[in-house]
Each structure stands twice: as structure tokens, then as C-alpha cells.
Design a protein around this motif. Structure first.
Motif, PDB file in Angstrom:
ATOM      1  N   ALA A  54       0.833  -1.158  -0.127  1.00 34.20           N
ATOM      2  CA  ALA A  54       0.037  -0.033  -0.050  1.00 34.20           C
ATOM      3  C   ALA A  54       0.520   1.534  -0.020  1.00 34.20           C
ATOM      4  N   ARG A  55       1.433   0.743   1.096  1.00 35.28           N
ATOM      5  CA  ARG A  55       2.812   2.431   1.117  1.00 35.28           C
ATOM      6  C   ARG A  55       3.262   3.006  -0.687  1.00 35.28           C
ATOM      7  N   LEU A  56       4.283   1.648  -0.983  1.00 38.16           N
ATOM      8  CA  LEU A  56       4.515   1.552  -2.725  1.00 38.16           C
ATOM      9  C   LEU A  56       3.379   2.586  -3.467  1.00 38.16           C
ATOM     10  N   LYS A  57       1.782   2.353  -3.106  1.00 37.46           N
ATOM     11  CA  LYS A  57       0.629   2.582  -4.520  1.00 37.46           C
ATOM     12  C   LYS A  57       0.954   3.114  -3.754  1.00 37.46           C
ATOM     13  N   LEU A  58       0.419   4.136  -2.875  1.00 38.27           N
ATOM     14  CA  LEU A  58       0.297   5.758  -2.282  1.00 38.27           C
ATOM     15  C   LEU A  58       1.936   6.893  -2.916  1.00 38.27           C
ATOM     16  N   GLU A  59       2.175   6.087  -3.349  1.00 36.45           N
ATOM     17  CA  GLU A  59       4.013   7.047  -3.299  1.00 36.45           C
ATOM     18  C   GLU A  59       4.167   6.953  -4.601  1.00 36.45           C
ATOM     19  N   GLU A  60       3.224   6.106  -5.498  1.00 36.97           N
ATOM     20  CA  GLU A  60       3.805   5.958  -7.022  1.00 36.97           C
ATOM     21  C   GLU A  60       2.163   7.263  -7.203  1.00 36.97           C
ATOM     22  N   GLU A  61       1.560   8.045  -6.187  1.00 40.55           N
ATOM     23  CA  GLU A  61      -0.207   8.744  -6.790  1.00 40.55           C
ATOM     24  C   GLU A  61       0.784   9.980  -6.055  1.00 40.55           C
ATOM     25  N   GLY A  62       2.118   9.866  -5.690  1.00 41.09           N
ATOM     26  CA  GLY A  62       2.441  11.514  -4.623  1.00 41.09           C
ATOM     27  C   GLY A  62       2.704  11.808  -3.654  1.00 41.09           C
ATOM     28  N   TYR A  63       1.855  10.635  -2.429  1.00 40.76           N
ATOM     29  CA  TYR A  63       2.044  10.632  -1.347  1.00 40.76           C
ATOM     30  C   TYR A  63       3.578  10.419  -0.316  1.00 40.76           C
ATOM     31  N   LYS A  64       3.900  11.248   0.846  1.00 36.40           N
ATOM     32  CA  LYS A  64       4.970  10.818   1.441  1.00 36.40           C
ATOM     33  C   LYS A  64       4.082  10.132   2.397  1.00 36.40           C
ATOM     34  N   ILE A  65       4.215   8.264   2.180  1.00 36.78           N
ATOM     35  CA  ILE A  65       4.182   7.640   3.349  1.00 36.78           C
ATOM     36  C   ILE A  65       5.368   7.071   4.073  1.00 36.78           C
ATOM     37  N   ASN A  66       5.345   7.511   5.770  1.00 35.01           N
ATOM     38  CA  ASN A  66       5.622   6.780   6.709  1.00 35.01           C
ATOM     39  C   ASN A  66       5.423   5.117   6.565  1.00 35.01           C
ATOM     40  N   ILE A  67       6.726   4.225   7.183  1.00 32.47           N
ATOM     41  CA  ILE A  67       5.854   3.155   7.327  1.00 32.47           C
ATOM     42  C   ILE A  67       6.896   2.030   8.413  1.00 32.47           C
ATOM     43  N   ILE A  68       6.701   2.065   9.733  1.00 30.34           N
ATOM     44  CA  ILE A  68       7.079   1.955  10.405  1.00 30.34           C
ATOM     45  C   ILE A  68       6.589   0.769  10.924  1.00 30.34           C
ATOM     46  N   HIS A  69       7.408  -1.119  11.141  1.00 33.43           N
ATOM     47  CA  HIS A  69       6.453  -2.151  10.961  1.00 33.43           C
ATOM     48  C   HIS A  69       7.026  -2.532  12.823  1.00 33.43           C
ATOM     49  N   GLN A  70       5.757  -3.108  12.874  1.00 32.18           N
ATOM     50  CA  GLN A  70       5.876  -3.482  14.595  1.00 32.18           C
ATOM     51  C   GLN A  70       5.592  -4.756  14.460  1.00 32.18           C
ATOM     52  N   LEU A  71       6.799  -5.636  14.770  1.00 33.85           N
ATOM     53  CA  LEU A  71       6.942  -7.438  14.844  1.00 33.85           C
ATOM     54  C   LEU A  71       6.779  -7.642  16.199  1.00 33.85           C
TER      55      LEU A  71
END
Length: 158
Positions: A54-71
């Protein structure tokens, strides 16, 4: 016999060779943190993989998206760099879970909001009973659903 992750109470012969499933969940995905991001995703466990799509798709659309993985979420540790990322996130964040939103995701989101005074949304299973048939499966949010919800939140607050 018990088929649990604790090897002390599980019969190794009957475990079908799975080993300790919790110790095997070590795949680390890279956290992506931008200054002045539009939005931040905090996916828990298995939702990390679809959140990354989803982050990659949103970035393709011009959004700057942080992702911080919670394992690991017990105990939940809200690191200073994550607080800084959330504080700089223009439209807040979302905790993604493969369970119902009213559980761990809500608790974590609440603690984040209290710590940094930013809106943190939750997204998990639909509010209905789950089953094991295509007509009643209740699965974690898909990449498409995550993209749609993030865009809705951003558009609602623009």
C-alpha cells in the motif's frame, strides 16, 4: 499433545516440523521515515507485508508515507524516532492489525495519541464473525483497502 509455540510443552514429533513459530517470525522489513510525511503506517505482524504494498502504491500517487513495522508489540515500546515521525506526519497515522480494531491496535493507537497529540486511526478485521469459507472469510486489510482508507483520511482532513 499440545501443538503450541513453546517447545517445552509441545511434542516435537507431532509438530509437523514447524519448530517455534514465534522465533521464526524474524523477517525484518525496513522502516521508511520521511521528514514532513503525509501519513504514517504502523502495521503489526502479518499486516506489514500488505502495508508495504500500500505504501508503494500511495507513493506512486505522490504521497509521502512513513512505514514503521511492528513485529513485537508486547511490551509495546514507542521509540523516540517513531514519536518524531508521527509528530511530523501531516495527517496522523494508522495502526494496522490482523485482529479486530478494538484490541491491541486501539490500545497502541491510544498510547501514541496521548504521547504526541496526533490522530492515530486503527484498521483491522471487519466488525463481523469470521469463518473459513470464501463467503465468510474475515481477512486483514488488503493493500487496496489500506490505500483507500489512507486517502479517505487525508482527503477528509485536507
Amino acid at each position: 499433545f499440545f501443538f503450541q509455540a513453546d517447545p517445552g510443552i509441545r511434542d516435537a514429533h507431532e509438530s509437523r516440523g514447524l519448530g517455534d513459530v514465534y522465533k521464526r517470525q524474524t523477517l525484518e522489513l525496513e522502516d521508511i521515515i520521511y521528514e514532513n510525511a503525509d501519513f504514517t503506517l504502523f502495521p503489526i505482524s502479518i499486516t506489514r507485508f500488505d502495508a508495504e504494498k500500500a505504501r508503494l502504491k500511495l507513493e506512486e500517487e505522490g504521497y509521502k508515507i512513513n512505514i514503521i513495522h511492528q513485529l513485537w508489540i508486547k511490551p509495546f515500546v514507542f521509540k523516540d524516532e517513531w514519536k518524531k515521525a508521527l509528530t511530523g506526519s501531516k495527517y496522523g497515522a494508522m495502526v494496522l492489525d490482523d485482529d479486530y480494531e478494538e484490541g491491541a491496535a486501539s490500545s497502541i493507537a491510544h498510547n501514541m495519541m496521548i504521547d504526541v497529540c496526533k490522530k492515530v486511526y486503527t484498521f483491522g478485521l471487519e466488525h463481523r464473525t469470521a469463518g473459513f469459507h470464501p463467503d465468510v472469510d474475515n481477512l486483514p486489510p488488503s493493500p487496496e483497502a489500506i490505500v483507500e482508507k489512507v486517502k479517505f483520511i487525508i482527503n477528509q482532513n485536507s
